[in-house]
Scaffold this motif. Structure first.
Motif, mmCIF file in Angstrom:
data_model
loop_
_atom_site.group_PDB
_atom_site.id
_atom_site.type_symbol
_atom_site.label_atom_id
_atom_site.label_comp_id
_atom_site.label_asym_id
_atom_site.label_seq_id
_atom_site.Cartn_x
_atom_site.Cartn_y
_atom_site.Cartn_z
ATOM 1 N N ILE A 435 0.860 -1.180 0.000
ATOM 2 C CA ILE A 435 0.000 0.000 0.000
ATOM 3 C C ILE A 435 0.906 1.242 0.000
ATOM 4 O O ILE A 435 1.753 1.408 0.879
ATOM 5 C CB ILE A 435 -0.926 0.025 1.229
ATOM 6 N N SER A 436 0.709 2.119 -0.979
ATOM 7 C CA SER A 436 1.611 3.261 -1.169
ATOM 8 C C SER A 436 1.189 4.452 -0.314
ATOM 9 O O SER A 436 0.029 4.561 0.105
ATOM 10 C CB SER A 436 1.615 3.673 -2.635
ATOM 11 N N TRP A 438 0.615 7.398 -1.405
ATOM 12 C CA TRP A 438 -0.441 8.101 -2.149
ATOM 13 C C TRP A 438 -1.811 7.556 -1.780
ATOM 14 O O TRP A 438 -2.767 8.310 -1.564
ATOM 15 C CB TRP A 438 -0.195 7.936 -3.650
ATOM 16 N N GLU A 439 -1.909 6.234 -1.695
ATOM 17 C CA GLU A 439 -3.196 5.616 -1.351
ATOM 18 C C GLU A 439 -3.625 6.002 0.054
ATOM 19 O O GLU A 439 -4.798 6.314 0.297
ATOM 20 C CB GLU A 439 -3.079 4.092 -1.482
ATOM 21 N N ARG A 440 -2.676 5.996 0.980
ATOM 22 C CA ARG A 440 -3.021 6.360 2.349
ATOM 23 C C ARG A 440 -3.428 7.833 2.460
ATOM 24 O O ARG A 440 -4.335 8.186 3.205
ATOM 25 C CB ARG A 440 -1.837 6.048 3.293
ATOM 26 N N GLU A 441 -2.734 8.669 1.679
ATOM 27 C CA GLU A 441 -3.019 10.103 1.769
ATOM 28 C C GLU A 441 -4.383 10.452 1.177
ATOM 29 O O GLU A 441 -5.160 11.230 1.764
ATOM 30 C CB GLU A 441 -1.933 10.911 1.046
ATOM 31 N N HIS A 442 -4.713 9.901 0.012
ATOM 32 C CA HIS A 442 -5.883 10.353 -0.713
ATOM 33 C C HIS A 442 -7.105 9.445 -0.561
ATOM 34 O O HIS A 442 -8.234 9.886 -0.854
ATOM 35 C CB HIS A 442 -5.544 10.496 -2.201
ATOM 36 N N LEU A 443 -6.928 8.220 -0.106
ATOM 37 C CA LEU A 443 -8.065 7.310 -0.034
ATOM 38 C C LEU A 443 -8.525 7.021 1.400
ATOM 39 O O LEU A 443 -9.690 6.671 1.610
ATOM 40 C CB LEU A 443 -7.702 5.982 -0.714
ATOM 41 N N LEU A 444 -7.631 7.186 2.360
ATOM 42 C CA LEU A 444 -7.951 6.781 3.721
ATOM 43 C C LEU A 444 -9.266 7.362 4.232
ATOM 44 O O LEU A 444 -10.123 6.658 4.748
ATOM 45 C CB LEU A 444 -6.790 7.181 4.653
ATOM 46 N N VAL A 447 -12.742 8.122 0.560
ATOM 47 C CA VAL A 447 -13.524 7.215 -0.278
ATOM 48 C C VAL A 447 -14.497 6.396 0.578
ATOM 49 O O VAL A 447 -14.382 6.345 1.798
ATOM 50 C CB VAL A 447 -12.614 6.255 -1.076
#
Length: 447
Positions: A435-436, A438-444, A447
């Motif tokens: 898990i990158s 970017w995913e943690r920053e924008h999806l946590l 979404v």
């Protein structure tokens, strides 16, 4: 000893030989092998390694590529190519490096050993009376030490202390900023007998390019293989890293390994140039082969998920396979030259590639163009970034194209292509488990 190059002999005359590193390149291009005392090496004619070194991913995982016999890890027989013997000048004691070729226990070349793959392609040219000639260009970054994978990579600070000072393409001052490292690169290369055609500052902060003299594809791939280690060792002496990631720093250009190609006929004349100095059918067919078949071997020239971050519009890397004369926006460029030196530059490959496999794939595409009498598209005029992208957008898509080209599989070797695809897909699946940031920053929470 007389079978070794002159530079190796000079090194041994000046240094007591203490150790010999017997090595072979695996699929990523990592040196695998054994270090043996010099006195033992003098009595050795071969050594053994398990064939499983070619089933290993870049993370240390394994692809299920052993085949019908199962994962029994039989030994390969490795024989030294003494023409590759070269010093390891960074070692405290007298040390030689020697590249080996891999065979099975019946004496047949291991089909998925990268050096054997390249030799296979070169032999196909030889059967036609052709001699391929290549010249690689190596781009890389000098970066600050980074021992924390979560921390972004930063450029090495040169003597000026300003990263922007090292972002000036072709600047002599920028090259001087890294003078001590470059001095050691030159010294190591001279001791090892490698001829550098030039060092320039590229467009990224701390990004340099080294050009090598043109020559035999296997010999030049050996040199790139050795050079990666040389550059890492020179950088470590000065408390920095040399990295060959295709895109190590966000916002900076990527690092390529451009490859120039020409072909000599049986008389030693350039196959791309006619009697009156014009471009021949072979010239256009070679380009046609690159345009037709390179998409299916992007997985060899861009072998990691990071590799595809380099193919960005207007950012010093190609997005398609247009060709043009003296046009650095195209994927295939024909540099300015006299007719005898006419050549074709493939600008697709990243510096993270295995040099043996990259050069083999590029030559294989050109070979198929000649044999299938493919023809190049019309040369591109203007900015090729205005054209449509036609490269695969990620490793998964690239591997699908790789698996689908049966003509290319026959040239590179069906067993090699089978093993490579399995190992790279295993590696890709490993990446998908991570898990990158970017995913943690924008999806946590969004979404």
């Amino acid at each position: 000893m007389k079978q070794t190059p002159a530079a190796a002999q000079s090194y041994m005359e000046a240094n007591r030989l203490d150790e010999v590193e017997c090595m072979i390149a695996d699929l990523p291009g990592i040196a695998r092998g054994k270090a043996v005392p010099a006195t033992k090496w003098e009595r050795m004619q071969k050594f053994h390694l398990p064939n499983s070194i070619f089933f290993q991913t870049i993370t240390g995982g394994w692809g299920e590529a052993a085949g019908d016999e199962g994962f029994t890890e039989p030994d390969m027989v490795l024989y030294p190519d003494l023409s590759t013997a070269t010093a390891a000048p960074w070692a405290d004691d007298g040390t030689l490096q020697v590249i080996h070729d891999a065979f099975d226990q019946k004496g047949k070349p291991i089909p998925y050993a990268p050096r054997n793959v390249l030799k296979r392609v070169v032999e196909l040219y030889a059967k036609e009376g052709w001699t391929p000639v290549v010249a690689p260009e190596m781009e890389f970054f000098l970066v600050a030490r980074n021992v924390d994978p979560a921390k972004p990579i930063e450029p090495m600070m040169g003597r000026s202390g300003r990263p922007a000072a090292a972002r000036q393409a072709y600047s002599m001052s920028a090259v001087d900023d890294y003078g001590p490292v470059i001095d050691d690169i030159y010294e190591f290369a001279e001791i090892q007998g490698f001829e550098i055609d030039g060092i320039t500052q590229e467009g990224g902060a701390g990004q340099l390019e080294i050009n090598l003299r043109h020559g035999d594809p296997v010999k030049l791939a050996d040199e790139v293989f050795f050079f990666k280690r040389l550059l890492r060792e020179a950088a470590l002496k000065h408390d920095c890293f040399a990295t060959f990631m295709a895109k190590p720093i966000e916002g900076e250009p990527g690092s390529a390994m451009h490859v120039h190609h020409s072909i000599l006929d049986s008389e030693g004349d350039n196959l791309f140039t006619g009697p009156n100095g014009g471009e021949t059918d072979a010239f256009f067919q070679f380009i046609g082969g690159l345009q037709t078949h390179l998409p299916s071997v992007v997985a060899l020239m861009a072998p990691y998920v990071n590799s595809y971050r380099r193919y960005v519009r207007d950012h010093a890397a190609p997005i398609n396979l247009e060709w043009g004369r003296d046009n650095r926006t195209t994927g295939l460029r024909v540099p300015i030259s006299d007719p005898a030196s006419r050549r074709i530059e493939n600008r697709l490959a990243g510096m993270d590639c295995n040099p043996y496999l990259c050069i083999a794939a590029s030559l294989a595409a050109g070979y198929l163009g000649l044999k299938q009498e493919l023809w190049a598209d019309k040369s591109y005029r203007g900015d090729a970034y205005d054209g449509e992208p036609d490269l695969p957008q990620g490793l998964g898509a690239a591997l699908d194209l790789f698996d689908g080209n049966t003509d290319m599989q026959e040239v590179l070797g069906p067993e090699f292509t089978r093993v490579y695809s399995i190992v790279k897909r295993a590696e890709y699946e490993e990446f998908l488990q991570v898990i990158s940031p970017w995913e943690r920053e924008h999806l946590l929470l969004n979404v």
